[in-house]
Design a protein around this motif. Structure first.
Motif, short mmCIF file in Angstrom:
data_model
loop_
_atom_site.label_atom_id
_atom_site.label_comp_id
_atom_site.label_asym_id
_atom_site.label_seq_id
_atom_site.Cartn_x
_atom_site.Cartn_y
_atom_site.Cartn_z
N UNK A 140 90.47 55.93 70.14
CA UNK A 140 89.88 57.16 70.30
C UNK A 140 90.61 57.96 71.24
N UNK A 142 93.68 57.22 72.28
CA UNK A 142 95.33 57.38 71.71
C UNK A 142 95.28 58.55 70.40
N UNK A 143 94.06 58.45 69.90
CA UNK A 143 94.12 59.55 68.66
C UNK A 143 93.91 60.89 69.28
N UNK A 144 93.49 61.05 70.47
CA UNK A 144 93.45 62.32 70.92
C UNK A 144 94.41 62.58 72.10
N UNK A 145 95.59 61.92 71.94
CA UNK A 145 96.62 62.05 72.95
C UNK A 145 97.64 62.62 71.90
N UNK A 146 97.94 64.27 72.15
CA UNK A 146 98.88 64.66 71.32
C UNK A 146 100.19 64.94 71.96
#
Lengths: 146, 73
Positions: A140, A142-146
């Motif tokens: 989560x 990682x996927x919210x690191x843009x």
């Protein structure tokens, strides 16, 4: 991700489900044959049979949860909150089987070994579940690191 | 969070649409939306670099620190 082992596991889980279903019908004659072979005392076959039918429910639930878990792995999204929930259900099913077999172990001692084995499996599944929860949090993040 | 993303303000100043900016900096519009709405947990230096390049601005124009109240509001 290699799909081969996942498919193999799915096949085995399906086989175990089928085996469980068959044993639901064949358990009485099998237990009777076993009790006459081992010359078990009166009441023991009934205890084994009751324990088996009580264990069949959590066993079926655990196998269905494993199927659902394997489906999430096949979809390449294993580190989801759902996986942790499914593993939690599997672990508590192990506890249920452990308690049932421990109770029946007072009538037929070898069932205690199944109870101990189930507690051990419970611990393994809980540790793996914790890894899954940590991995889901990392994913989560990682996927919210843009 | 105490870090405020003012990306939409800069986009309005530069008169650039979300899709256009997403294409310029090489991220998906969905990820740009996460960034704009402040749902992102972190931003990569490479993304910040691309945004600053595309909008001709400084990181401070996009990111702002606002002290939170003690009750977290």
């Amino acid at each position: 991700m290699k799909k081969g082992p996942v498919i193999l596991c799915t096949i085995f889980v399906c086989l175990f489900l089928a085996l469980l279903l068959v044993l639901l019908f064949l358990a009485p004659p099998l237990v009777e044959a076993y009790s006459s072979f081992r010359a078990l005392s009166e009441g023991v076959p009934d205890a084994i049979l009751i324990a088996f039918y009580l264990c069949a429910v959590p066993a079926a639930a655990a196998l269905l949860c494993l199927l659902a878990l394997l489906r999430t792995i096949r979809r390449e999204e294993p580190f989801a909150k759902r996986s942790a929930t499914l593993m939690s259900v599997v672990s508590w099913c192990c506890v249920a089987v452990s308690l049932i077999t421990a109770g029946a172990g007072f009538r037929y001692f070898p069932l205690f070994f199944i109870a101990v084995a189930m507690v051990f499996i419970f611990l393994i599944v809980r540790v793996v579940r914790m890894c899954f929860v940590a991995a889901a949090a990392l994913k989560e993040e990682n996927s919210l690191t843009i | 969070m105490a870090i405020i993303v003012n990306l939409d303000v800069m986009m309005a100043k530069r008169k650039i649409s979300s899709n256009e900016l997403a294409e310029k900096i090489g991220i998906t519009p969905a990820n740009l939306s996460i960034l704009k709405t402040g749902k992102a947990r972190a931003i990569r230096f490479s993304t910040l670099d691309s945004i600053c390049k595309a909008l001709s601005c400084q990181p401070s124009d996009i990111l702002e620190y606002r002290e939170e109240d003690t009750d977290g509001k």
